[in-house]
Design a protein around this motif. Structure first.
Motif: not given
Length: 297
Positions: A8-10, A34-36, A49-50, A83-84
């Motif tokens: 997972g790349i956040l 986080g790349f949308d 989505d997260f 994102l958290s």
């Protein structure tokens, strides 16, 4: 190969794009969030989505270079999503899941300790720091040229700190013809500076050795370029602070006195994101294979 591993790349910046490309080449299954806002996709990677990420599937999580803020929030340059990373989220990952970050903080270290997950701050590694010193030096040269009206050659440059970045900065500026002094605390560092053909001085004498500097480059993550130090500098002096935020310079007083002071952490991601991302991808791949074993082919 990373065949069979789900990563997972956040969030993150342009460096993360190169990490995605390289890990995809190594045949990892990538889950991106986080790349949308990017207008192109990545072969073999799924953008979600997260809240759609299933942490139970992840063998590794790659956070942005800054990690999280003190509340667990992640920078998302390419998204408006919030994102958290929380303790509860990490608890849902497999026990073997590796958590990669550039740098860590009390919050991130705390939740990974509590969940017994392996946290790997990449910038604590000598290999990453040494490789990153190359684009850092190039970025520092760029800033010095952009923000002065004199040549680096024959200018008086003071470098503070002889760590991995400080050593590279001092060596390259000297090779460009600058008259370089380097401040350090340890006697062995002062000996090394002398061996390099540069002028050493102990940090306690910083005022004496910056009062005629054209450029001061700080690499020490502590408050060393204080108001009293800046007070004795020529007004034309350029301060480039490469230390992690908030830097080691009294920026408020520098502005008040008319001395240009620039905080410039993360230069590799600004001046050479492809190279910086490639460095991170190579090390991440190496660590996954070392700790989890090479995936099936």
């Amino acid at each position: 190969m990373l065949t069979g591993y789900t990563i997972g790349i956040l969030g993150g910046d342009a460096r993360q794009l190169e990490v995605i490309r390289r890990l995809s080449e190594w045949d990892a299954t990538l889950i991106l969030t986080g790349f949308d806002q990017l207008d192109h996709g990545f072969t073999g990677a799924k953008q979600v989505d997260f809240d759609e990420v299933d942490p139970g599937r992840l063998d590794a999580v790659i956070l942005p270079v800054p990690g999280t803020n003190p509340d667990g929030k992640i920078d998302t340059i390419f998204s408006n999503q919030s994102l958290s990373v929380t303790k509860e989220w990490l608890e849902k990952t497999p026990k073997h899941c590796l958590i990669f970050t550039g740098i860590t903080n009390k919050y991130l270290t705390g939740i990974t300790d509590e969940t017994k997950r392996t946290l790997i701050p990449l910038f604590d590694r000598n290999d990453v720091a040494i490789y990153n010193s190359i684009p850092t030096v190039e970025g520092t040269i760029m800033m010095a040229i952009q923000h002065t009206d004199f040549t680096i050659h024959s200018s008086k440059v003071t470098v503070l700190g002889l760590g991995r970045v400080g050593m590279s900065v001092a060596r390259v500026f000297a090779s460009l013809g600058a008259k370089v002094k380097v401040g350090a605390r340890k006697s062995e560092d002062l000996a090394r500076i002398s061996e390099m053909g540069l002028i050493p001085f102990p940090m306690k004498d910083i005022k004496e050795h910056t009062q005629d500097s054209d450029i001061v480059i700080n690499t020490i993550p502590a408050h060393v370029v204080t108001a009293s130090v800046i007070q004795t500098m020529p007004t034309h002096t350029l301060i480039i602070d490469l230390a992690s935020k908030p830097g080691g310079t009294d920026f408020r007083y520098a502005e008040k006195r008319g001395v240009k002071a620039l905080l410039a952490p993360g230069l590799p991601g600004i001046v050479a994101p492809k190279t910086a991302g490639n460095i991170l991808a190579n090390v991440v791949t190496q660590i996954i294979i070392e700790k989890l074993g090479e995936g099936s082919s």
